[in-house]
Design a protein around this motif. Structure first.
Motif, PDB file in Angstrom:
ATOM      1  N   TYR A 139       0.870  -1.174   0.000  1.00  0.00           N
ATOM      2  CA  TYR A 139       0.000   0.000   0.000  1.00  0.00           C
ATOM      3  C   TYR A 139       0.907   1.223   0.000  1.00  0.00           C
ATOM      4  O   TYR A 139       1.626   1.458   0.968  1.00  0.00           O
ATOM      5  N   ASN A 140       0.904   1.930  -1.108  1.00  0.00           N
ATOM      6  CA  ASN A 140       1.788   3.094  -1.305  1.00  0.00           C
ATOM      7  C   ASN A 140       3.261   2.750  -1.104  1.00  0.00           C
ATOM      8  O   ASN A 140       3.930   3.307  -0.246  1.00  0.00           O
ATOM      9  N   GLU A 141       3.744   1.829  -1.900  1.00  0.00           N
ATOM     10  CA  GLU A 141       5.158   1.426  -1.842  1.00  0.00           C
ATOM     11  C   GLU A 141       5.870   1.744  -3.146  1.00  0.00           C
ATOM     12  O   GLU A 141       6.827   1.070  -3.523  1.00  0.00           O
ATOM     13  N   ARG A 142       5.424   2.763  -3.851  1.00  0.00           N
ATOM     14  CA  ARG A 142       6.013   3.111  -5.143  1.00  0.00           C
ATOM     15  C   ARG A 142       7.528   3.347  -5.047  1.00  0.00           C
ATOM     16  O   ARG A 142       8.287   2.984  -5.939  1.00  0.00           O
ATOM     17  N   GLY A 143       7.954   3.955  -3.944  1.00  0.00           N
ATOM     18  CA  GLY A 143       9.379   4.270  -3.779  1.00  0.00           C
ATOM     19  C   GLY A 143      10.241   3.031  -3.563  1.00  0.00           C
ATOM     20  O   GLY A 143      11.467   3.092  -3.699  1.00  0.00           O
ATOM     21  N   ASN A 144       9.636   1.907  -3.205  1.00  0.00           N
ATOM     22  CA  ASN A 144      10.406   0.702  -2.868  1.00  0.00           C
ATOM     23  C   ASN A 144      10.260  -0.447  -3.870  1.00  0.00           C
ATOM     24  O   ASN A 144      11.182  -1.250  -4.024  1.00  0.00           O
ATOM     25  N   ILE A 145       9.078  -0.528  -4.511  1.00  0.00           N
ATOM     26  CA  ILE A 145       8.689  -1.810  -5.103  1.00  0.00           C
ATOM     27  C   ILE A 145       9.588  -2.293  -6.235  1.00  0.00           C
ATOM     28  O   ILE A 145       9.961  -3.466  -6.299  1.00  0.00           O
ATOM     29  N   GLU A 146      10.003  -1.366  -7.109  1.00  0.00           N
ATOM     30  CA  GLU A 146      10.783  -1.803  -8.259  1.00  0.00           C
ATOM     31  C   GLU A 146      12.152  -2.346  -7.814  1.00  0.00           C
ATOM     32  O   GLU A 146      12.586  -3.422  -8.220  1.00  0.00           O
TER      33      GLU A 146
END
Ligand SMILES: Nc1nc2c(ncn2[C@@H]2O[C@H](COP(=O)(O)OP(=O)(O)O)[C@@H](O)[C@H]2O)c(=O)[nH]1
Ligand SMILES: [Mg+2]
Length: 254
Positions: free
Chosen positions: A21-28
């Motif tokens: 949930y709102n992990e755009r900064g980490n996921i890639e």
């Protein structure tokens, strides 16, 4: 007793259920780091199932694009109904659709080091339920956690151990785990309480009740890389309530 997958012919298929949930900064970066561990895993096929609750920051779109260029990365999207529900959905999908032999639980914020995956894989060959544990010798929580956060985590675990009766387990609330599919089929996932973070302890409790052999390996839990924690006061009170309910039910069963 759960069916023993170890007796099946290799390769074993492991699916990491990764709630976001709102992990755009980490996921890639995290997906890159997880997939890099594949090289260390012999006779073991590793896939990732991201369970995203329509994150407003677009985590789901990032994963969808990633999955198009990469084998073994899957996305399950749904409305936001909390961490436990996301785990339940993800685990069922991993078992029924992806035919997982081993299911991993892991946070998507780099608190759990993907470099620990080979150790989890090795350990789950000899037991049913491996906990990446902060509270066995060699494990740790971040130095810079506030006293309050350290106390909540430590005493929450002691409380769960003694009141709910999870005597043998030092870290009942760790979200870094490897679990055999046989154990997950044995417990009644459909009916399990999945309110927020309670699910993590509840799943362990039900697994122990069904006879699972649990083993803990030390991990260093680190602060999240980007973004903010979603753990709130309601989760902490819900946890206390659930621990007492488990105790009450076990007294009634006697
Ligand atoms: N799908 C989904 N994931 C969630 C939800 N709440 C938390 N998460 C994810 O669960 C993991 C743990 O949450 P986090 O906020 O880091 O909790 P903390 O580590 O206890 O502070 C992270 O990967 C979050 O993105 C939710 O409601 N839905
Ligand atoms: Mg976290």
């Amino acid at each position: 007793m759960p069916e023993r997958e170890a007796e099946k012919s290799e390769p074993v298929h492991g699916v990491i259920v990764l709630p976001t949930y709102n992990e755009r900064g980490n996921i890639e970066k995290l997906l890159d780091a997880i997939l890099a561990e594949r090289a260390q895993l012999e006779e073991f096929k590793l896939s990732v199932l991201v369970v995203d609750d329509l994150s407003p920051d677009g985590t789901g779109e990032v994963v969808r694009e990633y999955a198009q260029t990469c084998d073994g990365v899957h996305l399950l999207s749904g409305a936001k109904r909390g961490l436990g529900t996301a785990y339940k959905r993800g685990i069922m999908h991993a078992l029924e659709i992806l035919r997982a032999d081993i299911v991993f639980q892991m946070d998507a914020d780099f608190s759990h080091d993907p470099g620990d995956l080979p150790r989890l894989v090795r350990e789950v060959r000899t037991c049913d339920f491996v906990v990446g544990s902060r509270y066995v010798p060699g494990g740790s929580v971040p130095e810079n956690w506030s006293r309050l956060r350290k106390a909540i985590s430590k005493w929450g675990n002691i409380f769960a151990r003694h009141i709910a009766g999870l005597d043998g387990v030092r870290d009942c609330t760790s979200g870094y785990r490897a679990i055999r599919a046989g154990v997950l089929r044995e417990v009644d996932l459909e009916r399990m309480d999945d309110t927020g973070y309670i699910f993590i302890m509840n799943l362990l409790y039900e697994a122990v009740q069904s006879g699972a052999r649990v083993s803990e390996i030390p991990i260093h839990f680190t602060n999240r890389l980007h973004g903010e924690s979603k753990l709130g006061a309601a989760d902490i009170f819900g946890f206390i309530r659930k621990v007492f309910l488990i105790r009450l039910n076990s007294l009634r069963r006697r």
